[in-house]
Motif scaffolding. Structure first.
Motif, PDB file in Angstrom:
ATOM      1  N   PRO A  33      -0.690  -2.610  -3.655  1.00  0.00           N
ATOM      2  CA  PRO A  33       0.395  -2.670  -4.933  1.00  0.00           C
ATOM      3  C   PRO A  33      -0.240  -3.740  -6.273  1.00  0.00           C
ATOM      4  N   ALA A  34      -1.299  -4.316  -5.965  1.00  0.00           N
ATOM      5  CA  ALA A  34      -2.516  -4.587  -6.455  1.00  0.00           C
ATOM      6  C   ALA A  34      -2.884  -3.410  -8.010  1.00  0.00           C
ATOM      7  N   GLN A  35      -2.813  -2.165  -6.959  1.00  0.00           N
ATOM      8  CA  GLN A  35      -3.543  -0.682  -7.567  1.00  0.00           C
ATOM      9  C   GLN A  35      -2.241  -0.342  -8.856  1.00  0.00           C
ATOM     10  N   VAL A  36      -1.399  -0.314  -7.905  1.00  0.00           N
ATOM     11  CA  VAL A  36       0.082  -0.360  -8.869  1.00  0.00           C
ATOM     12  C   VAL A  36       0.659  -1.337 -10.208  1.00  0.00           C
ATOM     13  N   LEU A  46       5.075   1.869  -6.880  1.00  0.00           N
ATOM     14  CA  LEU A  46       4.442   1.803  -4.863  1.00  0.00           C
ATOM     15  C   LEU A  46       5.433   2.272  -3.794  1.00  0.00           C
ATOM     16  N   GLY A  47       4.439   3.009  -3.117  1.00  0.00           N
ATOM     17  CA  GLY A  47       5.301   3.818  -1.797  1.00  0.00           C
ATOM     18  C   GLY A  47       4.693   2.829  -0.760  1.00  0.00           C
ATOM     19  N   GLU A  48       5.875   3.138   0.195  1.00  0.00           N
ATOM     20  CA  GLU A  48       5.190   2.859   1.594  1.00  0.00           C
ATOM     21  C   GLU A  48       5.168   3.474   2.613  1.00  0.00           C
ATOM     22  N   LEU A  49       3.700   3.552   3.436  1.00  0.00           N
ATOM     23  CA  LEU A  49       3.905   4.441   4.427  1.00  0.00           C
ATOM     24  C   LEU A  49       4.422   5.305   5.491  1.00  0.00           C
ATOM     25  N   ALA A  50       5.708   4.460   5.818  1.00  0.00           N
ATOM     26  CA  ALA A  50       6.652   4.794   6.574  1.00  0.00           C
ATOM     27  C   ALA A  50       7.439   5.686   5.587  1.00  0.00           C
TER      28      ALA A  50
END
Length: 80
Positions: free
Chosen positions: A55-58, A74-78
């Protein structure tokens, strides 16, 4: 020196992309440097999308490089 290394690496990636692709997706975009600094100089792309799990990078990418043509999500690994 590190800045030059990144610029040369980014230029090599851009040269490998087809000239008529129009849109670019950067998975694992981190702070958005590739899409935010390199793509605006290359007018052949109409849209760029970056995805990262941090989230910080995005947020950094959105704040520093987001535009009408460049978007960060933001993407989630799942879900990737």
């Amino acid at each position: 020196m590190q800045w030059l290394w990144h610029e040369l690496r980014f230029a090599r990636v851009l040269d490998a992309l087809p000239g008529d692709c129009g849109r670019v997706l950067d998975i694992g975009c981190g702070p958005g440097t590739f899409l935010g600094r390199v793509l605006p100089a290359r007018r052949r792309f109409t849209e760029a999308v970056g995805i990262d799990v941090d989230p910080a990078q995005v947020e950094f990418a959105r704040t520093n490089f987001g535009s009408a043509r460049t978007h960060f999500h933001l993407g989630e690994l799942a879900s990737l």
